[in-house]
Write a protein that holds these residues in place. Structure first.
Motif, PDB file in Angstrom:
ATOM      1  N   ALA A 176       6.592   0.476  -2.022  1.00  0.00           N
ATOM      2  CA  ALA A 176       6.874   1.455  -0.977  1.00  0.00           C
ATOM      3  C   ALA A 176       7.325   0.730   0.290  1.00  0.00           C
ATOM      4  O   ALA A 176       6.606  -0.140   0.799  1.00  0.00           O
ATOM      5  CB  ALA A 176       5.640   2.304  -0.692  1.00  0.00           C
ATOM      6  N   ALA A 181       2.198   6.929  -0.488  1.00  0.00           N
ATOM      7  CA  ALA A 181       2.350   5.471  -0.350  1.00  0.00           C
ATOM      8  C   ALA A 181       1.282   4.733  -1.145  1.00  0.00           C
ATOM      9  O   ALA A 181       1.559   3.691  -1.746  1.00  0.00           O
ATOM     10  CB  ALA A 181       2.265   5.080   1.122  1.00  0.00           C
ATOM     11  N   ALA A 184       1.918   3.880  -4.785  1.00  0.00           N
ATOM     12  CA  ALA A 184       2.748   2.724  -5.106  1.00  0.00           C
ATOM     13  C   ALA A 184       1.843   1.516  -5.334  1.00  0.00           C
ATOM     14  O   ALA A 184       0.673   1.521  -4.952  1.00  0.00           O
ATOM     15  CB  ALA A 184       3.723   2.449  -3.969  1.00  0.00           C
ATOM     16  N   ARG A 205       2.673  -1.923  -0.839  1.00  0.00           N
ATOM     17  CA  ARG A 205       3.102  -1.244   0.376  1.00  0.00           C
ATOM     18  C   ARG A 205       3.576  -2.281   1.392  1.00  0.00           C
ATOM     19  O   ARG A 205       2.847  -3.223   1.708  1.00  0.00           O
ATOM     20  CB  ARG A 205       1.936  -0.460   1.000  1.00  0.00           C
ATOM     21  CG  ARG A 205       1.688   0.923   0.400  1.00  0.00           C
ATOM     22  CD  ARG A 205       0.267   1.367   0.611  1.00  0.00           C
ATOM     23  NE  ARG A 205      -0.611   0.437  -0.075  1.00  0.00           N
ATOM     24  CZ  ARG A 205      -0.746   0.396  -1.410  1.00  0.00           C
ATOM     25  NH1 ARG A 205      -0.117   1.239  -2.174  1.00  0.00           N
ATOM     26  NH2 ARG A 205      -1.540  -0.526  -1.950  1.00  0.00           N
TER      27      ARG A 205
END
Lengths: 264, 264, 264, 264, 264, 264
Positions: free
Chosen positions: D108, D122, D125, D128
């Motif tokens: 992300a 987020a 994912a 990040r």
């Protein structure tokens, strides 16, 4: 054991010389349906009984039915919002978890309807004794409801998830030998109250610490992975199996004066 | 309900006026063995049916057998690598988890062979109806295989881990009353399809939200510790038990016009 | 298989041409009660047998009883402290977990007393064969004890938590058909040792890797949430179902020369 | 990789020569708030991408914000009933679980608002990457809401339950080094999209089967008891660590031609 | 403590007067990479040390690196089948679980490479002491492998699942203060062996029963639901907190002669 | 809110106009050590406060220390048996679980010693505010004890299992920025009581149903597998996010009159 400080309207308490307490559902006209007030009384009773020295509990209903479950008339009248019903259910769970995990053997003497929340109440006891009038059902599906007092946990544990889902989808009723066979009760007798008393007396002869472990540790361990439950079991046995109360029993065994296990 | 957008070769769909969908395994010549394509079709069907408004599903097989399990001829021909078979199994699980957790009651009408992956498929339904031709087995051990479609979860849940291990180590076959007694099916009848339809119709009269909870929440709660499941159950009941669809049913109960639970 | 390096006083080992090992409890005068030394020997035996190539194990007792459980005379004499008994229980669990999760099929041939720790030992086997002399009980409650060898895990798994609690609170004894029905054993026969041998031979014809998965993976998966167990099952099946040892079996199936599953 | 069969209005897809797919949230005017349609598109995209051969995914937002969370205007307008919102949340979970457990690395690229459901997206994912404009918050408490897209699972996992509760009770905002320190992102850089691409390219050089295990098995194992996860890990490693794709890498290591791990 | 009966080629053992055992990885030329034989020796050592009365263990490596992980040259040469590698991993887990759950404090003195299986080994210790040469990585992704010695459990526990996935996808290396900050070690010092000895000596002054609980119960409880762990903790504390060994310490506290906790 | 029916000797209660209740530990001379009577009072207070409408709770100690933990002098004097201490711990857990799962935000204002059971008490609050005098330790190991009030659950959750084991084996003390960094508290300020009041006031502006979910559901979900927690979260959000109390807030958001989330 003195019950004066309890203020009960929906339950009645009695105790005998051996410390065996009888808790009676006292709303026969409503088939002992569980209104909010009764649940609050169950919370209070089962919060306090273990600390008052009860050796065993018999749970029974006045009238011809053990318990018809959630008081649907009250529920209809109250017209509850979702969060209100959620909070009510959490009180049911507080009562029923205190029963199951409280460490004092509870024997349910069943008769007539043991349906919906009544079955949830019965399944919070450690032993269920049915008579020939007893029938079990979860009519929540037909009523447009779902169980909120632990059926998804305790009834599923008794009969298996698949049979419970069948009961809820179709309203299937179990009774008699079949109810015993699928696990809804451990005993089927003529007089469930007499049998419950006999069992309670037998259980009450075990040391309280053994009964405490039987009526709390096993339920906790069912939630654990087997390999962690084994560790916990070792520690529980460490305390229970070295208790002074058991020394005489072990000595009797060593001396061969103790009753032996026999297959009748 | 319109099934035109489905492109199915191994399954056939039909729906009646009450929203009851029949899903038929359509490979009678292969005893409805599950090849990879059939599993992909099961994923698609059970991804979409709940969102299409199906009220209940009947799952059945063409021919004389419900399902003989993994298509071993395809498996032999494909000569798969470990990761290829792992990925195939993950598709089986996607199909079967969507069945079990999808919120729509699924009734399996069984006959003949319900073996290996066929038993895994059947055990992903909520209710299993057997007839007198039905037999259950997990021959994976003898074939040099292991189950990959959830038998370790769902068959173990139905019959207990010990009986399942026995089935796998020895190839033991269950049928008839014994199959019912150990929990492989909830009903044993002459005509399993007729009975499945009867059950589906009964289930379909419950509000969809109640059925959704029965056919999703219970399975999730079985994965939780009892004390956390109680919390989750309270919240589910909060939503289900205050749904507008149930108001009429509660009123009928309060007015005593609703059907009562009766022990037969 | 050579057992010379084992130094056993309480257990006896034998192996036949097919790699089937017989482990005998060898303290008939004590009804094969489990003293600390026997448990240590069980740890050693079940740590090493799987790595020695055992194809299946038969577990039996000398004399007329399978096993009377914890050696209560030793326990009384030792006058253990809580932590000492806890450590002893952890050894029991090391032995019994190695049995259950070790990957080699273990068949218990039962007779006479299978009580307390004896039932815990039996329930660590994968298949239990009872004869008509066999009786099962958990007399710990009456003795002022608690189980410390996995009854809370394995007996509860066999018969359900509710029946186990009943057994412990009341000393209830199961035998015969009822014992089979509630799940304490999978077979009731005239001669449990002969039947155990027959089962062991059948199991030993499966590829070892299939048996390894059956006798280890299923138990681990029971501890997992269903959705995670599905993932793990896919990976196990990925390895087992592509093993070279199975190619011949699959080919036989494809050629229709393999034995078919039949409902007798 | 051909995306013609996707019908997307709220997401945009692109793929480069290395099989790295970029998924863009395409509602900049709404700060990429997640309306029901976007969530449906996420379900479709992440159901299909793993089976289309994507080597890695970059997840980003158009405009100056990554994602502002649940589309509160739509939510206000729809005036949903509890069960309607529950069903919506279940779709969020279907999308996000497919991301986390799908086996394809998702990176992300964050900027601006990563709040509420945006933080839930987020945190689905695997990596990040924040830039200096990025800020994280869970304003649900102040809005009179609760998280419904997995914050209780994934945000609690990233920052710990205590910090998450603080965020929800007080609306606390994290950014910059502090956000990295508490675990909300693994990287803080000037240009989060460039860094995300660099990471995606690096990840895409691993064999797909290794990435599959990293991006599915670890998450499943977090749900298991440690002792059962160890078993599952052994089986996963059994498949991954003997894959043909790794032979060249191992040979390079043995020949000392492989890059060595170095502390910079 | 006498180690004559150990036959070790890859490990070296030493013990001092206080019962502190040093276990040294003894393959400096291979950067102490873990071949199958070393793992077998770890199983033996950590099966027996707790029963031999070890008060604490220091785990270290000869040469400039703690441990470079799985012996990839052996792995390449052996060209293992999936099930062979699975069985190898299960031995790793047997060794590492005996370390973590064995009840004896293990302090790892780190230096140089602590990568892959070397990090898995280090994370099986209870305390990790790093020096400035120490670096941590999980290069399995780049090697086309997956972790098989518990990284998915213990490394994920130390640094969080997200950071671990980043390490595996990208090969990220941690060292120095950052390694401490993310949780890979609890101490960063000049001389990790000297510090490890200091810590081991301090830990060894606690009663063995307290250390046993600290180094076994906590790990088991992490696998349990919080509400069940609370029950288990009560029972463990019941045994530990009433041990005779603690009476003198409590008396010193009551008399105010015991050292007080001070914030330096 | 009227506290007349409480009979408290060791705790003091106060409430302000906003429904924020202050609970003070009132044994400054004993550094607010937790004797059995105090724990009983905590059970009563936290059983009743949520049902009395408390909007938030501030937990503080009289004198210069928050709480020094288990009253070791009482413990030494009572000379408890294992089962007695186990029962005492179960009361601690009843109190602390009611705090953590009770649905009302609890903010602990810390100072001086927060050690042993004092840290267990603090970690049962939802937010911990430290000042510069505050120090944290688990000296149980040195005292020859083990934690019995949830440190294995809540302290491990805050700082990770590894750091907690280090604290217990070595007596390590944390304070100041380092305490914040490892997660022992969420805030470090000059005046912890003033800050706690500020936080309590902020939290009290959220709708009670949102706070209930934040302060009960998240903790339950941490016990669930991620895939089951997702289901439970959906249901909780179904109720919370459609509550009438939130409509005004959503309308304000839609109208852009609500405060926006800003990165400071």
């Amino acid at each position: 054991m003195n019950f004066d400080s309890f203020q009960l309207e929906n339950l009645a308490l009695a105790v005998d010389d051996e410390g065996i307490v009888t808790v009676s559902l006292n709303r026969a006209a409503k088939r002992n349906a569980l209104n909010a007030a009764t649940v609050d009384e169950l919370v209070e009773v089962f919060s306090r009984l273990p600390r008052m020295g009860a050796r065993a509990v018999i749970l029974r209903g006045e009238g011809t039915h053990f318990c018809a479950g959630l008081d649907l008339v009250e529920h209809h009248t109250e017209d509850r919002r979702p969060e209100e019903f959620m909070h009510l259910c959490l009180r049911w769970h507080e009562a029923f978890n205190k029963m199951e995990y409280g460490g004092v053997p509870i024997i349910a003497a069943l008769k007539g309807a043991v349906v919906g929340g009544g079955l949830e109440l019965a399944s919070s006891a450690h032993i269920r004794v049915a008579d020939h009038s007893t029938y079990f059902a979860l009519p929540e599906g037909q009523r447009g409801l779902f169980t909120g007092g632990g059926a998804t946990i305790r009834v599923a544990d008794l009969v298996g998830k698949a049979r419970m889902i069948d009961m809820m989808l179709t309203g299937r009723v179990y009774k008699g030998d079949e109810a015993i066979s699928v696990g809804l009760a451990q005993y089927l007798v003529e007089d469930s109250e007499a049998k419950a008393l006999e069992i309670a007396r037998a259980a009450a002869t075990n040391p309280p610490l053994s009964n405490f472990a039987i009526c709390s540790a096993i339920s906790h361990m069912q939630n654990m992975s087997a390999l962690d439950a084994a560790y916990a079991e070792s520690v529980v046995a460490g305390i229970v199996n070295t208790q002074p109360d058991s020394r005489g029993r072990l000595e009797a065994f060593a001396n061969k004066t103790a009753a032996r296990v026999r297959p009748d």
